[in-house]
Motif scaffolding. Structure first.
Motif, PDB file in Angstrom:
ATOM      1  N   SER A  89      -5.845  -9.217  -2.657  1.00 40.89           N
ATOM      2  CA  SER A  89      -6.020 -10.556  -2.100  1.00 40.89           C
ATOM      3  C   SER A  89      -5.159 -10.713  -0.854  1.00 40.89           C
ATOM      4  CB  SER A  89      -5.628 -11.620  -3.128  1.00 40.89           C
ATOM      5  OG  SER A  89      -4.237 -11.569  -3.407  1.00 40.89           O
ATOM      6  N   TRP A  90      -5.408 -11.796  -0.153  1.00 38.46           N
ATOM      7  CA  TRP A  90      -4.609 -12.108   1.027  1.00 38.46           C
ATOM      8  C   TRP A  90      -3.196 -12.480   0.611  1.00 38.46           C
ATOM      9  CZ3 TRP A  90      -6.332 -10.416   5.338  1.00 38.46           C
ATOM     10  CH2 TRP A  90      -7.693 -10.360   5.597  1.00 38.46           C
ATOM     11  N   GLY A  91      -2.230 -12.188   1.480  1.00 37.40           N
ATOM     12  CA  GLY A  91      -0.853 -12.595   1.264  1.00 37.40           C
ATOM     13  C   GLY A  91      -0.712 -14.097   1.441  1.00 37.40           C
ATOM     14  N   LYS A  92       0.494 -14.600   1.263  1.00 32.75           N
ATOM     15  CA  LYS A  92       0.756 -16.044   1.294  1.00 32.75           C
ATOM     16  C   LYS A  92       0.251 -16.725   2.553  1.00 32.75           C
ATOM     17  CE  LYS A  92       4.785 -15.978  -1.695  1.00 32.75           C
ATOM     18  NZ  LYS A  92       6.215 -16.255  -1.794  1.00 32.75           N
ATOM     19  N   GLU A  93       0.492 -16.141   3.691  1.00 31.40           N
ATOM     20  CA  GLU A  93       0.122 -16.775   4.954  1.00 31.40           C
ATOM     21  C   GLU A  93      -1.243 -16.299   5.471  1.00 31.40           C
ATOM     22  OE1 GLU A  93       3.257 -16.682   7.839  1.00 31.40           O
ATOM     23  OE2 GLU A  93       4.776 -17.100   6.317  1.00 31.40           O
ATOM     24  N   GLY A  94      -1.922 -15.461   4.725  1.00 29.88           N
ATOM     25  CA  GLY A  94      -3.235 -14.986   5.130  1.00 29.88           C
ATOM     26  C   GLY A  94      -3.209 -13.995   6.273  1.00 29.88           C
ATOM     27  N   ARG A  95      -2.040 -13.437   6.557  1.00 28.57           N
ATOM     28  CA  ARG A  95      -1.905 -12.480   7.652  1.00 28.57           C
ATOM     29  C   ARG A  95      -1.652 -11.070   7.152  1.00 28.57           C
ATOM     30  NH1 ARG A  95       2.503 -15.034  11.385  1.00 28.57           N
ATOM     31  NH2 ARG A  95       2.485 -12.866  12.007  1.00 28.57           N
ATOM     32  N   SER A  96      -1.702 -10.912   5.844  1.00 29.87           N
ATOM     33  CA  SER A  96      -1.528  -9.600   5.230  1.00 29.87           C
ATOM     34  C   SER A  96      -2.322  -9.613   3.935  1.00 29.87           C
ATOM     35  CB  SER A  96      -0.049  -9.333   4.946  1.00 29.87           C
ATOM     36  OG  SER A  96       0.464 -10.300   4.047  1.00 29.87           O
ATOM     37  N   PHE A  97      -2.434  -8.452   3.323  1.00 24.52           N
ATOM     38  CA  PHE A  97      -3.066  -8.426   2.008  1.00 24.52           C
ATOM     39  C   PHE A  97      -2.237  -7.592   1.059  1.00 24.52           C
ATOM     40  CE2 PHE A  97      -4.899  -4.176   1.963  1.00 24.52           C
ATOM     41  CZ  PHE A  97      -5.123  -3.880   3.298  1.00 24.52           C
ATOM     42  N   VAL A  98      -2.434  -7.869  -0.230  1.00 24.02           N
ATOM     43  CA  VAL A  98      -1.674  -7.211  -1.286  1.00 24.02           C
ATOM     44  C   VAL A  98      -2.652  -6.524  -2.231  1.00 24.02           C
ATOM     45  CG1 VAL A  98      -0.052  -7.538  -3.181  1.00 24.02           C
ATOM     46  CG2 VAL A  98       0.093  -9.014  -1.165  1.00 24.02           C
ATOM     47  N   VAL A  99      -2.381  -5.267  -2.521  1.00 20.66           N
ATOM     48  CA  VAL A  99      -3.122  -4.557  -3.558  1.00 20.66           C
ATOM     49  C   VAL A  99      -2.268  -4.699  -4.818  1.00 20.66           C
ATOM     50  CG1 VAL A  99      -4.059  -2.353  -4.338  1.00 20.66           C
ATOM     51  CG2 VAL A  99      -4.153  -2.961  -1.906  1.00 20.66           C
ATOM     52  N   TRP A 100      -2.680  -5.614  -5.684  1.00 21.16           N
ATOM     53  CA  TRP A 100      -1.911  -5.937  -6.888  1.00 21.16           C
ATOM     54  C   TRP A 100      -2.048  -4.860  -7.957  1.00 21.16           C
ATOM     55  CZ3 TRP A 100       1.321  -9.664  -5.961  1.00 21.16           C
ATOM     56  CH2 TRP A 100       0.994 -10.677  -5.058  1.00 21.16           C
ATOM     57  N   LYS A 101      -3.218  -4.254  -8.035  1.00 19.08           N
ATOM     58  CA  LYS A 101      -3.489  -3.252  -9.072  1.00 19.08           C
ATOM     59  C   LYS A 101      -4.091  -2.010  -8.411  1.00 19.08           C
ATOM     60  CE  LYS A 101      -4.304  -6.744 -12.607  1.00 19.08           C
ATOM     61  NZ  LYS A 101      -5.275  -7.304 -13.577  1.00 19.08           N
ATOM     62  N   MET A 147       3.096  -2.841 -11.981  1.00 17.13           N
ATOM     63  CA  MET A 147       2.463  -1.946 -11.015  1.00 17.13           C
ATOM     64  C   MET A 147       3.006  -2.220  -9.621  1.00 17.13           C
ATOM     65  SD  MET A 147      -0.562   0.109 -11.504  1.00 17.13           S
ATOM     66  CE  MET A 147      -0.072   0.835 -13.002  1.00 17.13           C
ATOM     67  N   ALA A 148       3.087  -1.205  -8.823  1.00 16.21           N
ATOM     68  CA  ALA A 148       3.553  -1.357  -7.451  1.00 16.21           C
ATOM     69  C   ALA A 148       2.494  -2.079  -6.622  1.00 16.21           C
ATOM     70  CB  ALA A 148       3.837   0.010  -6.846  1.00 16.21           C
ATOM     71  N   ALA A 149       2.961  -2.990  -5.775  1.00 12.63           N
ATOM     72  CA  ALA A 149       2.024  -3.711  -4.903  1.00 12.63           C
ATOM     73  C   ALA A 149       2.241  -3.237  -3.474  1.00 12.63           C
ATOM     74  CB  ALA A 149       2.274  -5.206  -5.008  1.00 12.63           C
ATOM     75  N   ALA A 150       1.163  -3.074  -2.746  1.00 14.79           N
ATOM     76  CA  ALA A 150       1.254  -2.655  -1.345  1.00 14.79           C
ATOM     77  C   ALA A 150       0.824  -3.833  -0.491  1.00 14.79           C
ATOM     78  CB  ALA A 150       0.350  -1.456  -1.102  1.00 14.79           C
ATOM     79  N   GLU A 151       1.714  -4.315   0.350  1.00 14.89           N
ATOM     80  CA  GLU A 151       1.361  -5.415   1.237  1.00 14.89           C
ATOM     81  C   GLU A 151       1.190  -4.854   2.641  1.00 14.89           C
ATOM     82  OE1 GLU A 151       3.094  -9.636   2.672  1.00 14.89           O
ATOM     83  OE2 GLU A 151       3.179  -9.123   0.557  1.00 14.89           O
ATOM     84  N   ALA A 152       0.001  -4.949   3.178  1.00 19.43           N
ATOM     85  CA  ALA A 152      -0.308  -4.420   4.501  1.00 19.43           C
ATOM     86  C   ALA A 152      -0.415  -5.566   5.483  1.00 19.43           C
ATOM     87  CB  ALA A 152      -1.604  -3.629   4.466  1.00 19.43           C
ATOM     88  N   ALA A 153       0.167  -5.399   6.655  1.00 18.55           N
ATOM     89  CA  ALA A 153       0.194  -6.458   7.654  1.00 18.55           C
ATOM     90  C   ALA A 153      -1.178  -6.775   8.209  1.00 18.55           C
ATOM     91  CB  ALA A 153       1.139  -6.060   8.784  1.00 18.55           C
ATOM     92  N   ALA A 154      -1.261  -7.830   8.961  1.00 19.80           N
ATOM     93  CA  ALA A 154      -2.542  -8.362   9.431  1.00 19.80           C
ATOM     94  C   ALA A 154      -3.161  -7.552  10.538  1.00 19.80           C
ATOM     95  CB  ALA A 154      -2.341  -9.787   9.905  1.00 19.80           C
ATOM     96  N   ALA A 155      -2.734  -6.353  10.723  1.00 19.65           N
ATOM     97  CA  ALA A 155      -3.328  -5.537  11.779  1.00 19.65           C
ATOM     98  C   ALA A 155      -4.824  -5.360  11.561  1.00 19.65           C
ATOM     99  CB  ALA A 155      -2.639  -4.180  11.860  1.00 19.65           C
ATOM    100  N   VAL A 156      -5.284  -5.413  10.316  1.00 18.33           N
ATOM    101  CA  VAL A 156      -6.715  -5.306  10.061  1.00 18.33           C
ATOM    102  C   VAL A 156      -7.428  -6.441  10.775  1.00 18.33           C
ATOM    103  CG1 VAL A 156      -8.512  -5.445   8.289  1.00 18.33           C
ATOM    104  CG2 VAL A 156      -6.481  -4.076   7.882  1.00 18.33           C
ATOM    105  N   GLY A 157      -6.963  -7.659  10.558  1.00 16.71           N
ATOM    106  CA  GLY A 157      -7.569  -8.805  11.224  1.00 16.71           C
ATOM    107  C   GLY A 157      -7.385  -8.767  12.722  1.00 16.71           C
ATOM    108  N   LYS A 158      -6.215  -8.356  13.173  1.00 22.17           N
ATOM    109  CA  LYS A 158      -5.950  -8.262  14.610  1.00 22.17           C
ATOM    110  C   LYS A 158      -6.867  -7.240  15.263  1.00 22.17           C
ATOM    111  CE  LYS A 158      -1.090  -9.531  14.363  1.00 22.17           C
ATOM    112  NZ  LYS A 158       0.276  -9.021  14.491  1.00 22.17           N
ATOM    113  N   GLN A 159      -7.067  -6.090  14.611  1.00 24.49           N
ATOM    114  CA  GLN A 159      -7.941  -5.070  15.160  1.00 24.49           C
ATOM    115  C   GLN A 159      -9.366  -5.593  15.251  1.00 24.49           C
ATOM    116  OE1 GLN A 159      -7.551  -2.199  16.585  1.00 24.49           O
ATOM    117  NE2 GLN A 159      -5.368  -2.005  16.285  1.00 24.49           N
ATOM    118  N   GLN A 160      -9.790  -6.375  14.255  1.00 18.81           N
ATOM    119  CA  GLN A 160     -11.137  -6.935  14.302  1.00 18.81           C
ATOM    120  C   GLN A 160     -11.275  -7.873  15.484  1.00 18.81           C
ATOM    121  OE1 GLN A 160     -11.683  -8.536  10.341  1.00 18.81           O
ATOM    122  NE2 GLN A 160     -12.925  -6.768   9.820  1.00 18.81           N
TER     123      GLN A 160
END
Length: 98
Positions: free
Chosen positions: A49-61, A1-14
């Motif tokens: 879940s969060w990406g490796k460095e906790g600054r992004s997240f991945v939608v695995w499924k 399945m394709a994974a979408a990794e989104a940058a930490a802008a969510v956390g930054k915006q918060q």
């Protein structure tokens, strides 16, 4: 399945108070809060879940994410709508869509 990794802008915006997009009294926008809650929940790590460095997240499924998680937090189950909303918060810097 394709994974979408989104940058930490969510956390930054918060941290910035939501950037004035629906946050009301200067707090984070509800979309950002709900997204953060979904990613933070350890029971859903196989799906999102969060990406490796906790600054992004991945939608695995993405299929399971849209079917099972989105309706719990939003009024829809459309993955494309979720990604479009991320775009409105500039949260897709460095996104990988497979």
């Amino acid at each position: 399945m394709a994974a979408a990794e989104a940058a930490a802008a969510v956390g930054k915006q918060q941290q910035k108070g939501g950037g004035g997009r629906g946050g009301g009294g200067g707090g984070p926008a509800p979309f950002l809060t709900k997204t953060h809650q979904m990613v933070e929940e350890s029971a859903t790590d196989e799906v999102i879940s969060w990406g490796k460095e906790g600054r992004s997240f991945v939608v695995w499924k993405p299929v399971e994410f849209a079917r099972d998680l989105l309706p719990l937090h939003f009024k829809h189950c459309n993955f494309s709508s979720f990604v479009r909303q991320l775009n409105t918060y500039d949260a897709l810097n460095g996104v990988l869509l497979g």
